[in-house]
Design an enzyme around this catalytic site. Structure first.
Site, PDB file in Angstrom:
ATOM      1  CE1 TYR A 295       4.090  65.826  29.854  1.00 50.02           C
ATOM      2  CE2 TYR A 295       5.013  65.151  27.756  1.00 50.02           C
ATOM      3  CZ  TYR A 295       4.160  64.930  28.795  1.00 50.02           C
ATOM      4  OH  TYR A 295       3.356  63.822  28.802  1.00 50.02           O
TER       5      TYR A 295
ATOM      6  CG  ASN B  84      -0.299  62.615  27.096  1.00 53.53           C
ATOM      7  OD1 ASN B  84      -1.241  62.922  26.377  1.00 53.53           O
ATOM      8  ND2 ASN B  84       0.920  62.546  26.627  1.00 53.53           N
TER       9      ASN B  84
ATOM     10  CG  ASP C 112       6.054  51.600  25.582  1.00 52.99           C
ATOM     11  OD1 ASP C 112       6.150  50.854  24.605  1.00 52.99           O
ATOM     12  OD2 ASP C 112       5.285  52.569  25.650  1.00 52.99           O
TER      13      ASP C 112
ATOM     14  CD  GLU D 136       1.376  58.271  27.037  1.00 56.12           C
ATOM     15  OE1 GLU D 136       1.350  57.713  25.921  1.00 56.12           O
ATOM     16  OE2 GLU D 136       2.424  58.622  27.608  1.00 56.12           O
ATOM     17  CB  SER D 137      -3.627  62.263  23.935  1.00 55.73           C
ATOM     18  OG  SER D 137      -2.291  62.711  23.737  1.00 55.73           O
ATOM     19  CG  HIS D 138      -2.485  57.464  19.696  1.00 57.33           C
ATOM     20  ND1 HIS D 138      -2.461  56.510  18.712  1.00 57.33           N
ATOM     21  CD2 HIS D 138      -1.180  57.781  19.918  1.00 57.33           C
ATOM     22  CE1 HIS D 138      -1.210  56.238  18.379  1.00 57.33           C
ATOM     23  NE2 HIS D 138      -0.420  57.007  19.090  1.00 57.33           N
TER      24      HIS D 138
ATOM     25  CD  GLN E  91       2.141  51.248  18.460  1.00 57.29           C
ATOM     26  OE1 GLN E  91       1.421  51.171  19.443  1.00 57.29           O
ATOM     27  NE2 GLN E  91       3.010  52.229  18.313  1.00 57.29           N
TER      28      GLN E  91
ATOM     29  CG  HIS F 250       3.915  63.492  21.981  1.00 61.45           C
ATOM     30  ND1 HIS F 250       2.567  63.559  22.250  1.00 61.45           N
ATOM     31  CD2 HIS F 250       4.257  62.189  22.123  1.00 61.45           C
ATOM     32  CE1 HIS F 250       2.117  62.356  22.539  1.00 61.45           C
ATOM     33  NE2 HIS F 250       3.112  61.501  22.472  1.00 61.45           N
TER      34      HIS F 250
ATOM     35  CD  GLU G  45       6.180  57.694  17.239  1.00 59.84           C
ATOM     36  OE1 GLU G  45       4.944  57.528  17.317  1.00 59.84           O
ATOM     37  OE2 GLU G  45       6.738  58.772  17.481  1.00 59.84           O
TER      38      GLU G  45
ATOM     39  CG  HIS H 131      -2.483  65.492  16.122  1.00 67.39           C
ATOM     40  ND1 HIS H 131      -3.054  65.912  17.290  1.00 67.39           N
ATOM     41  CD2 HIS H 131      -1.947  66.592  15.537  1.00 67.39           C
ATOM     42  CE1 HIS H 131      -2.879  67.227  17.403  1.00 67.39           C
ATOM     43  NE2 HIS H 131      -2.211  67.658  16.348  1.00 67.39           N
TER      44      HIS H 131
END
EC number: 6.3.5.3
Length: 735
Positions: free
Chosen positions: A50, A529, A266, A91-93, A312, A47, A310, A95
């Site tokens: 890459y 991503n 970030d 971007e992906s979320h 937020q 993740h 992680e 899972h």
């Protein structure tokens, strides 16, 4: 806290292979501490590093005169003139959203918003691309409900409109849904902020919410396949707070305006670890962190936990020393934590201290630069056969097929989804969801942005190269159909396990197709991503390289919509029609055959036809415009009729093409455009002179979609099926 002994089992549990661990030993010359092992796990997982994809990502075109920042930063940046820039990324979320759909989706939205405002931009719009399992799967309805509620819950509360997206259902997503979130923001071209630290002994400041134990190993989880125990991974799903993020946005923009910031990053995947390492490494500097200064919301947190959390709504900044007090006052005013947690150093080392002890001491640049890089084996599968229309058994007539298709999960209205999002907050949404692309006004105008997300996964599996081309071309067409000039894309490359050669072959093929289309259409990639290992028990998703496109309108008030405008307008079909049925929705949902080669994509024709359509919109000649995509020509016409309440009187299919292939084939580079009746002749003549295929196929009017020689289908009959499937399904009364 006693540090556990580093064993092969512990190394494996961190997602590191034996040869990768040997690489770590060689790099640092000793056995890593537990905290250092966690840091390597975070930095070297798929993740963040890459490691399976970056070799191939280098082939993407990323430059154009209007590109200010391409891939490599928190988000891409393009120049739209007048000192204004658009900042955007997707971007992906995936899972997390499968494990805990509400929180997974909320934190996906929160994370992508931070990527945008980290660059100094104020977010103005969100989009998303959602892929769910088969509607009849026992988990699907629950996942749809949670994800949609999460996206709406975060975006609506934060105060940014969700203006567009895509929703699909397919059994290949049963065990691994996809939640791809895109955010778009506006900034001044001379006030873009970057992640690279500069200057020695500069304060590194932690900003935002407190650190907890949520999200630990979230990035590692996103780099692994699912199995039967995926529900047990709930503790790795972060918890979002949109109200805290709104405060963070305003505080960040205020200290940026006060010229306090040297660099900003970030805290996203891998949290404090990734943000601190990237800031130092990009600036060719070392970083010393003192975790005793990190604001925490839980007691007795270890260095390992703090480095991998992680949690937020957090940022890391390098501040100008003389501005430290001013910056702190701004953050305190917004009710947010502000703590100096370290300093930049000339050592090029990443040093982490906790409780007076050194918990990590690593070479900072090598943490990223020495991450494994794999040229994984990949295979190209044989080309699938072309499906010839005359060999396809037709089970129902044209009108019956239209009535059925318009009410399928693939082609029905997704109104149930987007009406749960606030798509008009901020007051700049010109075209709402449901059309080809959203249109958002740029401040007070006259400029507008055309925004879209698109991909056709079944094409990508059947022929990755053509599917990759088509995904870009479809985004380009969507923007063109509202009158926008396509400028750049962001991508979200969702695939299965790259260690399987056939999956890696899909990835490589799609990427080559994307690159070729971007070059041909002058549509560069500026951010993106990669999400791999989207599999459950060895069953991978359909290859899904989502494409988020951004285009510019010089005057938002001249954008086109797909709804017919008046009775008596001429309906024109632009682009060549052969009747391509391979991988079409018609072939799958009417004929029960999910097979064949997908339609080829002629990029020269895409460019030529699209430029002509855009010219017609700008000139005011086109009264309505709609690209032809999933479901083919008749679905596009039905959508235009339903949107307006005005019917269409259509000519019969030409004798040279089998009727069902003509009406439902998915040939590319096509648009339906309406013009006033008196302008039809001159337009057709002009098209012929420009060598652009264009034919008149009918006239608007009445209250039905009528094809010569076929049963009449009133809009009143079509609309309930089109609008009704989704709410019926979510109420439990649909399939």
């Amino acid at each position: 806290m006693n540090q556990p002994q580093i064993t092969p089992e512990l190394v494996a549990s961190h997602g590191l292979k034996p040869d990768e661990y040997e690489r770590i030993l060689k790099l640092i010359g000793r056995v890593p501490s537990f905290t250092e092992l966690g840091i390597f796990s975070a930095m070297w997982n798929e993740h963040c590093s890459y490691k399976s994809s970056r070799l191939h990502l280098r082939g993407l075109p990323t430059n154009a005169p209007w590109v200010i920042q391409g891939p490599g930063e928190n988000a891409g940046v393009i120049d739209i003139g007048d000192g204004q820039a658009v900042v955007f990324k997707m971007e992906s979320h995936n899972h997390p959203s499968y494990i805990e759909p509400y929180q997974g989706a909320t934190t996906g939205v929160g994370g992508i918003l931070r990527d945008v405002f980290t660059m100094g931009a104020r977010p103005i719009a969100c989009l998303n691309a959602l892929s769910f399992g088969a509607p009849e799967h026992p988990k699907t309805r629950h996942l749809v409900s949670g994800v949609v509620a999460g996206i709406g819950g975060y975006g609506n509360s934060f105060g940014v409109p969700t203006v567009g997206g895509q929703v699909r259902f397919h059994t290949r997503y049963d065990g691994n849904i996809l939640v791809n979130a895109m955010a778009v923001g506006l900034a001044d071209t001379d006030k873009i902020f970057y992640a690279a630290a500069s200057g020695v002994n500069m304060p590194i400041v932690y900003l935002g919410s407190k650190t907890g134990r949520d999200g630990i190993h979230g990035a590692s989880m996103a780099s692994a396949e699912f199995d039967e125990d995926s529900a047990e991974k709930r503790p790795t799903v972060q918890v979002g707070d949109p109200f805290a993020e709104k405060l963070l946005l305003e505080a960040c923009l205020e200290i940026m305006a006060a010229d306090c910031v040297i660099a900003i990053q970030d805290m996203g995947a891998a949290g404090l670890t990734c943000s601190a390492v990237e800031m130092g490494a990009k600036g060719d500097l070392g970083v010393d962190l003192d975790l005793d200064a990190v604001p925490t919301r839980e007691t007795a947190m270890s260095a390992y936990e703090m480095m991998l959390s992680e949690s937020q709504e957090r940022m890391l900044m390098v501040l100008k020393p003389e501005k430290e007090k001013q910056a702190e006052a701004i953050f305190r005013k917004w009710g947010l934590d502000f703590a100096v947690v370290g300093y930049t150093t000339p050592s090029k080392r990443f040093v982490v201290k906790h409780g007076g002890q050194v918990m990590a001491d690593l070479p900072i640049k090598e943490l990223g630069d020495e991450a494994p890089l794999y040229d994984r084996p990949h295979v190209t599968l044989p080309a699938l056969p072309i499906i010839h229309a005359r060999d396809v058994k037709v089970p129902v007539g044209i009108a019956a097929a239209l009535q059925k298709l318009i009410a399928t999960p693939e082609l029905c209205s997704k109104r149930w989804v987007w009406e749960q999002y606030d798509h008009v907050i901020l007051g700049n949404t010109v075209q709402r969801p449901g059309g080809d692309a959203a249109v958002v006004r740029v401040q007070e105008g006259p400029k507008g942005l055309a925004l879209t997300v698109d991909v056709t996964p079944r094409y990508c599996e059947a022929d990755p190269f053509e599917g990759g081309k088509q995904a870009v071309a479809e985004a380009w067409r969507n923007i063109t159909a509202v009158g926008g000039r396509p400028l750049a894309i962001t991508d979200n490359l969702n695939f299965g396990n790259p260690e399987r050669p056939e999956i890696m072959g899909q990835f490589v093929g799609c990427l080559k197709g994307i690159a070729e289309a971007c070059r041909a259409l002058d549509f560069p990639v500026v951010s993106g991503n990669v999400s791999l290992y989207n599999e459950t028990n060895g069953r991978g998703i359909l290859p899904t390289p989502s494409i988020g496109g951004v285009g510019l309108l010089d005057d938002f008030s001249k954008s086109a919509t797909l709804a017919f405008k008046a009775e008596g307008d001429a309906i024109l079909l632009i682009g060549e029609t052969q009747g391509w049925l391979g991988q079409s929705v018609y072939l799958r949902d009417i004929c029960g055959r999910e097979e064949g080669a997908p339609p080829p994509v002629d990029l020269a024709a895409e460019k030529r036809n699209g430029d002509v359509v855009r010219g017609m919109i700008h000139a005011g000649t086109a009264t309505a415009a709609h690209d032809v995509s999933d479901g083919g020509l008749l679905i596009a016409l039905a959508e235009m009729a339903i949107a307006s309440g005005i019917g269409a009187q259509l000519l019969a299919a030409p004798r040279s093409i089998v009727p069902h292939a003509y009406w439902f084939g998915e040939d590319q580079a096509r648009y339906v455009v309406t013009v006033r009746a008196e302008e039809a002749g001159p337009v057709l003549a002009k098209m012929k002179g420009a060598d652009v295929p264009c034919v008149r196929i009918g006239t608007t009017g009445g209250d039905a979609v009528e094809i010569a020689g076929e049963p009449r289908l009133s809009i009143a009959v079509l609309k309930p099926g089109f609008e009704g499937w989704f709410p019926a399904y979510m109420n439990g009364s649909g399939s």
